[in-house]
Design an enzyme around this catalytic site. Structure first.
Site, PDB file in Angstrom:
ATOM      1  CD  GLU A  95     -36.156  22.967 -15.855  1.00  0.00           C
ATOM      2  OE1 GLU A  95     -34.874  22.797 -16.020  1.00  0.00           O
ATOM      3  OE2 GLU A  95     -36.740  21.866 -15.870  1.00  0.00           O
TER       4      GLU A  95
ATOM      5  NE  ARG B 110     -49.005  21.451 -19.087  1.00  0.00           N
ATOM      6  CZ  ARG B 110     -49.258  20.316 -19.851  1.00  0.00           C
ATOM      7  NH1 ARG B 110     -50.161  20.225 -20.641  1.00  0.00           N
ATOM      8  NH2 ARG B 110     -48.410  19.397 -19.815  1.00  0.00           N
TER       9      ARG B 110
ATOM     10  NE  ARG C 209     -51.359  18.227 -23.735  1.00  0.00           N
ATOM     11  CZ  ARG C 209     -52.197  18.586 -23.032  1.00  0.00           C
ATOM     12  NH1 ARG C 209     -53.638  19.096 -23.257  1.00  0.00           N
ATOM     13  NH2 ARG C 209     -52.457  17.888 -21.766  1.00  0.00           N
TER      14      ARG C 209
ATOM     15  CE1 TYR D 206     -49.077  12.490 -22.623  1.00  0.00           C
ATOM     16  CE2 TYR D 206     -49.463  14.688 -23.894  1.00  0.00           C
ATOM     17  CZ  TYR D 206     -48.648  13.672 -23.416  1.00  0.00           C
ATOM     18  OH  TYR D 206     -47.203  13.861 -23.564  1.00  0.00           O
TER      19      TYR D 206
ATOM     20  CB  CYS E 221     -57.358   7.678 -42.276  1.00  0.00           C
ATOM     21  SG  CYS E 221     -58.290   6.363 -43.225  1.00  0.00           S
TER      22      CYS E 221
HETATM   23  C1  LIG Z   1     -37.571  18.614 -17.177  1.00  0.00           C
HETATM   24  C2  LIG Z   1     -38.691  19.288 -17.630  1.00  0.00           C
HETATM   25  N1  LIG Z   1     -38.851  20.751 -17.214  1.00  0.00           N
HETATM   26  C3  LIG Z   1     -39.939  21.290 -17.414  1.00  0.00           C
HETATM   27  C4  LIG Z   1     -40.898  20.790 -18.228  1.00  0.00           C
HETATM   28  C5  LIG Z   1     -42.337  21.716 -18.674  1.00  0.00           C
HETATM   29  O1  LIG Z   1     -43.204  21.251 -17.876  1.00  0.00           O
HETATM   30  P1  LIG Z   1     -44.551  22.163 -18.202  1.00  0.00           P
HETATM   31  O2  LIG Z   1     -44.524  22.489 -19.681  1.00  0.00           O
HETATM   32  O3  LIG Z   1     -45.713  21.352 -17.792  1.00  0.00           O
HETATM   33  O4  LIG Z   1     -44.339  23.479 -17.430  1.00  0.00           O
HETATM   34  C6  LIG Z   1     -40.897  19.485 -18.748  1.00  0.00           C
HETATM   35  C7  LIG Z   1     -42.089  18.947 -19.342  1.00  0.00           C
HETATM   36  O5  LIG Z   1     -42.278  17.736 -19.547  1.00  0.00           O
HETATM   37  C8  LIG Z   1     -39.916  18.571 -18.098  1.00  0.00           C
HETATM   38  O6  LIG Z   1     -39.615  17.399 -18.426  1.00  0.00           O
END
Ligand SMILES: Cc1ncc(COP(=O)(O)O)c(C=O)c1O
Length: 473
Positions: A326, A329, A370, A374, A401
């Site tokens: 998945e 980013r 971010r 972060y 502000c």
């Molecule tokens: C369950 C799950 N899958 C995928 C992602 C995607 O992560 P990234 O965008 O760092 O690849 C996240 C990000 O928080 C997530 O919580």
């Protein structure tokens, strides 16, 4: 934490040790920008897909997120191709790549994802609505979330989503009850907390049970969940899911996660006799925000992951599952940059003679939280011209502000940057527009796509009417 409520923490005026003073402040760091970005050879204007950033800014205003469509598509395709190739070689089958919509989603991006052969991970009713509006087939959508509402689950079931990633024992009963109401068998994965948390170059393989997501492997909750799913005719257990963190540059964390996940997978198959067929290893692949980040080429990543999964399947003597990942980013992050217009600048000098320039721009923490949230370290460049001035240690700040309203904490920018100049901040595709807010009643910037020498608005800039539409008093 970088900021406290009274403002930014009062730090050193020195450049951080990782930030090198550039020999030419106009240079663009390779790997940080969408593939088509370069500085024009004559006046040094930043160009994307052959279009001048100055023209884009004139056309759509600033701040604006600019996404290079070809770059996004190429990164999406590269994930699919590289993982398919590596896993087909090692495990005899392709990989399902789910683009993580939380990084950034809009209807057009969903269509790009669909056209490039990826599936889509959504984690809320809103993201699901965008996916459906864009025409993503239900079976190519996965629904996440640790506290899904009945309405979200019902909608997912009615649209026959391919998988619901169940996060708790209570949700198992909830999904089963709703699946019975709709008259379908709900396909579910179990989000398993494998006790691994990875960030950047570090991972911790113990004690990361202390978080809101998932069914604990160590406590037995994940195994118990599988047993319970097996008892419920309204549910079909597809497999197991694990997501271990973000900005990961090495595969070691995935190795421990895969080992633990496949051990559980083996127990469920062998002890419960449930015919699982899928394993999802989540997202989290790191990208470059500055010179300290060195992402692995996607082919190396894919090969590393395929080796790990093959080894663990062998070790646990389980039939090879269909693997999915998945990434969010790593696909959208580097394909986008934000353009701002400079307003006020200010120099601060400490007793020791060190100084820093504050460059205020027309956006801020409302379009990129971010840095404050972060402690992220972004980079920046002067975008509307080439400069022959000295590099000057600068901080790009917003107009909110709040003294913690910092976009780029430390960057060498030309000493002559001033009012009306354009600053571009790369790698803002992920978790910037999607985390954007209306703080101080800021109007969220547009997202514009560049392709074939044309700019197209994917999401328009908010207007005061948009803000007032919610203010019904
Ligand atoms: C369950 C799950 N899958 C995928 C992602 C995607 O992560 P990234 O965008 O760092 O690849 C996240 C990000 O928080 C997530 O919580």
């Amino acid at each position: 934490m970088r900021a406290h409520e009274a403002g930014a923490l009062h730090g050193q005026l020195n450049a951080p040790s990782w930030l090198q003073r550039p020999t030419d402040v106009n240079d663009l760091l390779p790997g940080l920008w969408p593939q088509s970005v370069r500085r024009g050879s004559q006046c040094g204007i930043l160009k994307v897909g052959n279009l001048k950033v100055t023209d884009i800014a004139e056309q759509v205003g600033t701040p604006a997120y600019v996404i290079d469509e070809a770059d996004f598509r190429a990164r999406a395709r590269a994930f699919k191709t590289a993982f398919d190739e590596a896993f087909s070689k090692e495990l005899g089958g392709p990989v399902d790549v789910y683009y993580a919509g939380k990084a950034f989603i809009c209807t057009e991006v969903v269509r790009w994802v669909r056209d490039e052969g990826l599936n889509l991970d959504v984690c809320s009713g809103g993201e699901l609505a965008v996916a459906l509006r864009a025409g993503m087939p239900g079976e190519r959508i996965g629904l996440h979330g640790n506290n899904k509402s009945d309405a979200e689950i019902l909608r997912a079931l009615e649209h026959r989503v391919g998988r619901i990633v169940v996060d708790s024992l209570a949700e198992i009963e909830q999904v089963a009850r709703l699946a019975e109401r709709v008259g379908v068998v709900a396909p579910v994965m179990l989000r398993t907390t494998v006790g691994v948390e990875a960030h950047t170059h570090e991972f911790i393989a113990t004690a990361h049970e202390d978080q809101k997501f998932g069914l604990s492997l160590a406590s037995g909750a994940a195994f118990e969940a599988a047993r319970r799913v097996g008892e419920l005719p309204a549910l079909k257990l597809l497999g197991l899911h694990s997501h271990i963190g973000s900005q990961i540059f090495e595969v070691a964390g995935f190795e421990v996660a895969a080992r633990r996940l496949l051990a559980l997978y083996g127990r469920i198959v062998n002890e419960l006799g449930l015919p699982l067929g899928e394993v999802d290893l989540g997202g989290g692949y790191g990208i470059m925000y500055n010179s300290t980040h060195v992402p692995l080429p996607v082919e190396t990543l894919a090969k590393g992951m395929a080796d790990i999964v093959a080894r663990e399947i062998e070790a646990h003597q389980v039939p090879a599952p269909v693997v999915s990942i998945e990434p969010g980013r790593a696909i959208v992050g580097p394909s986008t940059f934000t353009v701002y217009t400079v307003g006020i600048t200010k120099d601060v000098t400490l007793d020791g003679g060190q100084s820093r320039r504050y460059i205020s721009v027309d956006g801020g923490m409302s379009d990129n939280i971010r840095t404050a949230l972060y402690d992220a370290d972004y980079s920046a460049t002067l975008a509307n011209r080439r400069s022959s001035a000295e590099p000057r240690l600068s901080r790009v700040v917003g107009k909110h502000c709040e003294s913690g309203d910092i976009i780029v904490k430390d960057e060498f920018l030309p000493a002559d940057v001033g009012e009306g100049d354009l600053i571009a901040v790369p790698a803002t595709g992920a978790y910037c527009r999607s985390l954007a807010s209306n703080y101080n009643h800021a109007l969220r910037p547009p997202v514009v796509a560049v392709k074939d020498n044309e700019v197209r608005t994917l999401m328009r800039r908010e207007t005061e009417d948009d803000l007032m539409a919610l203010d019904v008093g």
